[in-house]
Design a protein around this motif. Structure first.
Motif, PDB file in Angstrom:
ATOM      1  N   SER B  41       0.834  -1.211   0.000  1.00  8.67           N
ATOM      2  CA  SER B  41       0.000   0.000   0.000  1.00  8.67           C
ATOM      3  C   SER B  41       0.860   1.249   0.000  1.00  8.67           C
ATOM      4  O   SER B  41       0.532   2.245  -0.656  1.00  8.67           O
ATOM      5  CB  SER B  41      -0.914   0.026   1.230  1.00  8.67           C
ATOM      6  OG  SER B  41      -1.715  -1.124   1.270  1.00  8.67           O
ATOM      7  N   GLN B  85      -8.096   0.106  -0.378  1.00 14.29           N
ATOM      8  CA  GLN B  85      -8.569  -1.178   0.125  1.00 14.29           C
ATOM      9  C   GLN B  85      -9.940  -1.016   0.791  1.00 14.29           C
ATOM     10  O   GLN B  85     -10.841  -1.816   0.575  1.00 14.29           O
ATOM     11  CB  GLN B  85      -7.554  -1.750   1.109  1.00 14.29           C
ATOM     12  CG  GLN B  85      -7.980  -3.109   1.624  1.00 14.29           C
ATOM     13  CD  GLN B  85      -6.930  -3.767   2.482  1.00 14.29           C
ATOM     14  OE1 GLN B  85      -5.791  -3.312   2.571  1.00 14.29           O
ATOM     15  NE2 GLN B  85      -7.313  -4.852   3.110  1.00 14.29           N
ATOM     16  N   ASP B 164      -5.821  -1.353  -4.586  1.00 15.31           N
ATOM     17  CA  ASP B 164      -5.204  -1.865  -3.371  1.00 15.31           C
ATOM     18  C   ASP B 164      -6.067  -2.992  -2.812  1.00 15.31           C
ATOM     19  O   ASP B 164      -7.141  -2.749  -2.283  1.00 15.31           O
ATOM     20  CB  ASP B 164      -5.040  -0.747  -2.340  1.00 15.31           C
ATOM     21  CG  ASP B 164      -4.079  -1.139  -1.220  1.00 15.31           C
ATOM     22  OD1 ASP B 164      -3.747  -2.341  -1.112  1.00 15.31           O
ATOM     23  OD2 ASP B 164      -3.660  -0.245  -0.467  1.00 15.31           O
ATOM     24  N   GLU B 165      -5.609  -4.208  -2.952  1.00 16.47           N
ATOM     25  CA  GLU B 165      -6.327  -5.396  -2.481  1.00 16.47           C
ATOM     26  C   GLU B 165      -7.814  -5.346  -2.820  1.00 16.47           C
ATOM     27  O   GLU B 165      -8.663  -5.330  -1.922  1.00 16.47           O
ATOM     28  CB  GLU B 165      -6.135  -5.558  -0.973  1.00 16.47           C
ATOM     29  CG  GLU B 165      -4.667  -5.468  -0.596  1.00 16.47           C
ATOM     30  CD  GLU B 165      -4.284  -6.369   0.567  1.00 16.47           C
ATOM     31  OE1 GLU B 165      -5.127  -7.179   0.985  1.00 16.47           O
ATOM     32  OE2 GLU B 165      -3.141  -6.271   1.006  1.00 16.47           O
TER      33      GLU B 165
HETATM   34 MG   LIG Z   1      -2.088  -2.808   2.275  1.00 14.75          MG
END
Ligand SMILES: [Mg+2]
Ligand SMILES: Nc1ncnc2c1ncn2[C@@H]1O[C@H](COP(=O)(O)OP(=O)(O)O)[C@@H](O)[C@H]1O
Lengths: 261, 247
Positions: B41, B85, B164-165
């Motif tokens: 991240s 995320q 992000d994810e």
């Molecule tokens: Mg992360």
């Protein structure tokens, strides 16, 4: 032990410095770009209007308490006739601004820190930056300005009610004619008391608004972190208001002595 | 299009990225995998300027981000959107207003009807119903919020998307949906950088798979070459992916 104390004090002072810089950064932004009016109105409602009932109740009772206490003191000098003037003067210069500050710390400071903190730890603040929106302008500036304006307006409202509370008590308890109570006020409440009270309320509004926004804006550590920040903001604001009250009173009294009052 | 050259990022004593270099070409779909907490991240946040570098350089379209002023940063963030995320939708605003935020801040719509057109197009693109626009984020499921957050990035017309994810915490059906969406966006010509530890998805969608380990890129592979890698972490990620049934 001493080392830990000084270390602690140093970090407190640094934190306070960071809060002030943050507050001034937001105020400078307001000075150059203004505040989005719709957001300011929203926050004024949250911050000011919703605190009116609490202010009315507290103001009324504070007026009554001051009347009781001061009457007791003045009676020893046979000066109980002056109670309305003295009570109001003390309320304006000191008790009023501090109390309104405390009410706002509880009513809006905690909420502000919690809201901004949650937005920080869920990436909402970073998302705003990525979308080209300045989070200080959108989130912080309206809240800070609303806190300052509310502090001032609530002080005015609270004072009027406290005069009502004080005169009602004096009338019921000591049989003082309310008109007499009120007529004493201009003899004791000088322009300088009004300015002191007004200045303090603006200063405390700036202080509690900056602390609440800063602690929320830079919260870390998820939900638990936000909880800690809410507590920290509340404590810092309360202590900050008392310390600031001392310094402002001290500086003003020196200043007045200097110009021969 | 995206270049990291010896990027170093520290938090106090901890060096999260140390001389990390990578290149992502225009139109590529690149997955960056790695254990949690290695700095995936952080690397995305460095690219969009949410974090400042301690050393090294990031170039976007050949231009070093160190030279950018505030206005140019806004330009970069428009062309290169980070999808967090967390859905990171603004709680206090409707979905419509969330999607309009970027359009308004960046001055991308000539009129209100133009704005609505942009928003409706992208909401449909991520497979959501227009009736959602009046709702508030917290009334929607997590996976729906995630899709809205993709639409919010698409609405400003980004050429590069940073995820992000994107599938962490989603059920298999929504994971598959998001993966399809990412693949579709990539095939449509956008540059895609996904940070993930979902090797399954990487194998299915990626042009290239990078491994972040030890504060730098420890492996640069493709879904074809990855099976022959003998990096222990890659092997571990592959085993874990193979052990899970396909969805
Ligand atoms: Mg992360
Ligand atoms: N703002 C920050 N301040 C201090 N440390 C941070 C910050 N952001 C991330 N870190 C640290 O950097 C490391 C990498 O974090 P991150 O990039 O979020 O990991 P991940 O690879 O799981 O995405 C972690 O150890 C984290 O604690």
């Amino acid at each position: 032990m001493l080392a830990r104390f000084t270390e602690n004090l140093k970090s407190k002072v640094e934190n306070f410095g960071a809060v002030l810089r943050f507050g001034f950064q937001a105020l400078r932004l307001v000075a150059t770009e203004g505040v989005p009016p719709r957001l300011l109105t929203e926050q004024l409602f949250e911050c000011g209007v919703k605190a009116i009932p609490t202010t009315l109740v507290s103001g009324f009772f504070v007026g009554a308490i001051m009347a009781i206490q001061i009457e007791l003191q003045l009676r020893n000098f046979g000066a109980e006739g002056a109670v309305g003037g003295v009570a109001t003067s003390v309320t304006i210069r000191n008790v009023g601004p501090v109390l309104i500050g405390f009410i706002l710390v509880g009513k809006v400071g905690a909420l502000t820190t919690a809201v901004l903190g949650t937005m920080r730890v869920t990436d909402q603040i970073d998302a705003l930056t990525c979308l080209g929106v300045d989070p200080i302008r959108m989130l912080v500036a309206p809240r800070l300005i609303a806190a300052i304006i509310s502090c001032f307006l609530l002080l005015t409202i609270g004072l009027i009610v406290s005069v009502g509370g004080g005169s009602a008590l004096a009338w019921l308890n000591f049989g003082t004619n309310p008109w007499h109570y009120i007529s004493q006020i201009p003899k004791f409440v000088s322009l300088e008391s009004l300015l002191t009270g007004g200045f303090k309320s603006l200063a405390f509004g700036t202080l509690l608004g900056s602390v609440a926004c800063y602690q929320g804006y830079w919260a870390t550590g998820g939900a638990a972190g936000v909880g800690k920040m809410v507590r920290k903001a509340a404590i810092n604001s309360l202590v900050g208001i008392i310390v600031a009250d001392f310094f402002i009173s001290w500086i003003i009294s020196h200043f007045l002595r200097g110009i021969g009052h | 299009m995206i270049e990291f050259v010896n990027v170093t990022k520290r938090f106090e004593a901890q060096a999260v990225l140390e001389k990390m270099s990578l290149t992502i070409e225009k139109g590529e779909i690149v997955f960056l995998i790695g254990r949690s907490g290695v700095g995936k991240s952080v690397s995305l946040k460095c690219l969009v300027g949410l974090l400042k570098l301690d050393a090294g350089e990031i170039r976007f379209d050949g231009r070093s981000t160190a030279e950018l002023d505030e206005k140019e940063w806004m330009g970069l963030r428009r062309r290169c959107s980070l999808i967090f995320q967390n859905p990171a939708l603004i709680d206090s605003m409707t979905i419509y207003d969330n999607l309009a935020l970027g359009i308004r801040a960046m001055g991308l719509a000539a009129s209100r009807s133009n704005e609505r057109g942009l928003i409706e197009r992208e909401i449909a693109q991520v497979g959501l119903d227009l009736s959602l626009l009046k709702r508030y984020p917290l009334e929607l499921s997590h996976s729906t919020q995630k899709r809205v957050s993709v639409a919010r990035a698409l609405v400003v017309g980004s050429e590069a998307l940073l995820f992000d994810e994107p599938t962490t915490g989603l059920d298999p059906i929504n994971t598959a949906r998001i993966n399809q969406l990412i693949e579709g966006l990539g095939r449509a010509g956008r540059t895609i950088w996904v940070v993930s530890h979902d090797m399954h998805c990487a194998l299915a969608v990626a042009d290239r798979i990078l491994l972040l380990e030890g504060a730098h890129i420890a492996a640069d592979l493709t879904p074809k070459t990855i099976r022959s890698s003998n990096h222990p972490l890659i092997r571990q990620f592959l085993e874990e992916a193979d052990a899970r049934p396909l969805h």
